[in-house]
Design a protein around this motif. Sequence first.
Motif, PDB file in Angstrom:
ATOM      1  N   GLY A  68      -7.681  11.197  -4.462  1.00  0.00           N
ATOM      2  CA  GLY A  68      -6.724  12.044  -4.017  1.00  0.00           C
ATOM      3  C   GLY A  68      -5.530  11.399  -3.210  1.00  0.00           C
ATOM      4  N   MET A  69      -4.871  12.157  -2.371  1.00  0.00           N
ATOM      5  CA  MET A  69      -3.357  11.807  -1.767  1.00  0.00           C
ATOM      6  C   MET A  69      -3.641  12.457  -0.343  1.00  0.00           C
ATOM      7  N   TYR A  70      -3.422  11.633   0.559  1.00  0.00           N
ATOM      8  CA  TYR A  70      -3.692  11.912   2.122  1.00  0.00           C
ATOM      9  C   TYR A  70      -3.066  10.766   2.899  1.00  0.00           C
ATOM     10  N   THR A  71      -2.910  11.114   4.252  1.00  0.00           N
ATOM     11  CA  THR A  71      -2.275  10.430   5.260  1.00  0.00           C
ATOM     12  C   THR A  71      -3.268   9.270   5.605  1.00  0.00           C
ATOM     13  N   GLY A  72      -2.855   8.001   5.481  1.00  0.00           N
ATOM     14  CA  GLY A  72      -3.313   6.857   5.904  1.00  0.00           C
ATOM     15  C   GLY A  72      -3.940   6.092   4.267  1.00  0.00           C
ATOM     16  N   MET A  73      -3.835   6.934   3.382  1.00  0.00           N
ATOM     17  CA  MET A  73      -4.396   6.104   2.204  1.00  0.00           C
ATOM     18  C   MET A  73      -3.682   4.701   2.040  1.00  0.00           C
TER      19      MET A  73
ATOM     20  N   GLY B 269       0.889  -1.099   0.062  1.00  0.00           N
ATOM     21  CA  GLY B 269       0.037  -0.015   0.154  1.00  0.00           C
ATOM     22  C   GLY B 269       0.911   1.387  -0.047  1.00  0.00           C
ATOM     23  N   THR B 270       2.019   1.263   0.894  1.00  0.00           N
ATOM     24  CA  THR B 270       2.685   2.169   0.777  1.00  0.00           C
ATOM     25  C   THR B 270       3.557   2.859  -0.739  1.00  0.00           C
ATOM     26  N   LEU B 271       3.766   1.565  -1.525  1.00  0.00           N
ATOM     27  CA  LEU B 271       4.393   1.634  -3.002  1.00  0.00           C
ATOM     28  C   LEU B 271       3.158   2.424  -3.737  1.00  0.00           C
TER      29      LEU B 271
ATOM     30  N   GLY C 181       6.648  -3.187   9.189  1.00  0.00           N
ATOM     31  CA  GLY C 181       7.681  -2.137   9.634  1.00  0.00           C
ATOM     32  C   GLY C 181       8.052  -1.433   8.518  1.00  0.00           C
ATOM     33  N   LEU C 182       8.368  -1.801   7.520  1.00  0.00           N
ATOM     34  CA  LEU C 182       8.586  -0.834   6.282  1.00  0.00           C
ATOM     35  C   LEU C 182       7.664   0.263   5.751  1.00  0.00           C
ATOM     36  N   SER C 183       6.527  -0.515   6.017  1.00  0.00           N
ATOM     37  CA  SER C 183       5.260   0.345   5.672  1.00  0.00           C
ATOM     38  C   SER C 183       5.044   1.486   6.540  1.00  0.00           C
ATOM     39  N   PHE C 184       5.332   1.414   7.987  1.00  0.00           N
ATOM     40  CA  PHE C 184       5.435   2.505   8.691  1.00  0.00           C
ATOM     41  C   PHE C 184       6.437   3.330   8.125  1.00  0.00           C
ATOM     42  N   ILE C 185       7.719   2.884   8.087  1.00  0.00           N
ATOM     43  CA  ILE C 185       8.775   3.921   7.604  1.00  0.00           C
ATOM     44  C   ILE C 185       8.716   4.541   6.461  1.00  0.00           C
ATOM     45  N   ILE C 186       8.224   3.872   5.430  1.00  0.00           N
ATOM     46  CA  ILE C 186       7.825   4.883   4.039  1.00  0.00           C
ATOM     47  C   ILE C 186       6.506   5.549   4.146  1.00  0.00           C
ATOM     48  N   ALA C 187       5.723   5.401   5.178  1.00  0.00           N
ATOM     49  CA  ALA C 187       4.676   6.332   5.145  1.00  0.00           C
ATOM     50  C   ALA C 187       5.027   7.677   5.946  1.00  0.00           C
ATOM     51  N   ASP C 188       5.952   7.271   7.272  1.00  0.00           N
ATOM     52  CA  ASP C 188       6.563   8.374   7.851  1.00  0.00           C
ATOM     53  C   ASP C 188       7.449   9.230   6.961  1.00  0.00           C
ATOM     54  N   ALA C 189       8.161   8.681   5.923  1.00  0.00           N
ATOM     55  CA  ALA C 189       8.832   9.432   5.130  1.00  0.00           C
ATOM     56  C   ALA C 189       8.207  10.334   4.034  1.00  0.00           C
ATOM     57  N   VAL C 190       6.880   9.726   3.706  1.00  0.00           N
ATOM     58  CA  VAL C 190       6.166  10.610   2.735  1.00  0.00           C
ATOM     59  C   VAL C 190       5.541  11.571   3.574  1.00  0.00           C
TER      60      VAL C 190
END
Length: 286
Positions: free
Chosen positions: A211-216, A40-42, A99-108
């Motif tokens: 759209g694009m938003y936090t949690g998408m 999902g983060t990709l 864990g990667l999903s959290f790291i990538i999401a936080d980086a975004v």
Amino acid sequence: MSAISAQLLTGVAYGMLYFMIAAGLTIILGVMNVVNLAHGTLFMLGAYIAFTFINEELNFWIALFLAVFLTAIFGLFLEKWLIKHVYGKELEQVLLTFGLSFIIADAVEWIWGTEMHTLPVPDLLSGSLSIGDTAFPVYRLFVVFIGCLLALLLWYLETKTRIGAIIRAGVDDRAMVSALGINVGLVFTGVFAFGAALAGLSGVLGGPLIGMYTGMDSEILVTSLIVVVIGGLGSWKGSFIGAIAIGVIETLGKVWFPSLSMLTVFLIMMIVLIIRPQGLFGREVA
């Protein structure tokens, strides 16, 4: 009647979007037996990369190509540096990709912020078609077309090409494929990069729609996992049918009973699993 037809077409458009991301997820799962919870983060990363290029005055189509390419390269590095170390280790795969999903999401969030953005619809597809007394956006028809085109491409790759034969054989017996002198590691890397590219493609095409938003990332991951479970693990055909069903049910549900639309999706998944625990097109496990 025209309003219902427009809603059905909208549901198919969203279904095709879900198919594009779920196809990448199920291909990775079917070939590599890796549950990639960072998928999902990709999707989100592809959308934000395209957003950056468009803000730099590049047109939509160049931004689309670059976002898909860069997402695929990012997926390639993830597989080479991290994922390949946890093949055959289900718990480690879940923990690593989660864990990667959290790291990538936080980086975004750190790079692009938390405010909501959207991608502009390209001028070529900015018009509408009349369906009775209802105007239907051309862009949504374009998303349906791309989804169908992707399904045809996957069918051709699977049934008409050597790489498709290698992948099918690798799913059934990886040791035999390795014994034939085929570099299974290279195949796995290519499959993961291809799955990441599909996630990036769906993210860019989904930008003007959702759209694009936090949690998408987490929202689209849950939906794509539902599609994969309904369609059957490792089956892109099942993902195609399941995605259309979920897209239509979710869209009509938001119109007719908005407070229960997501519950309806989970009920459909439950019914399918009761009737066919392996999913619509999944193979039975002996």
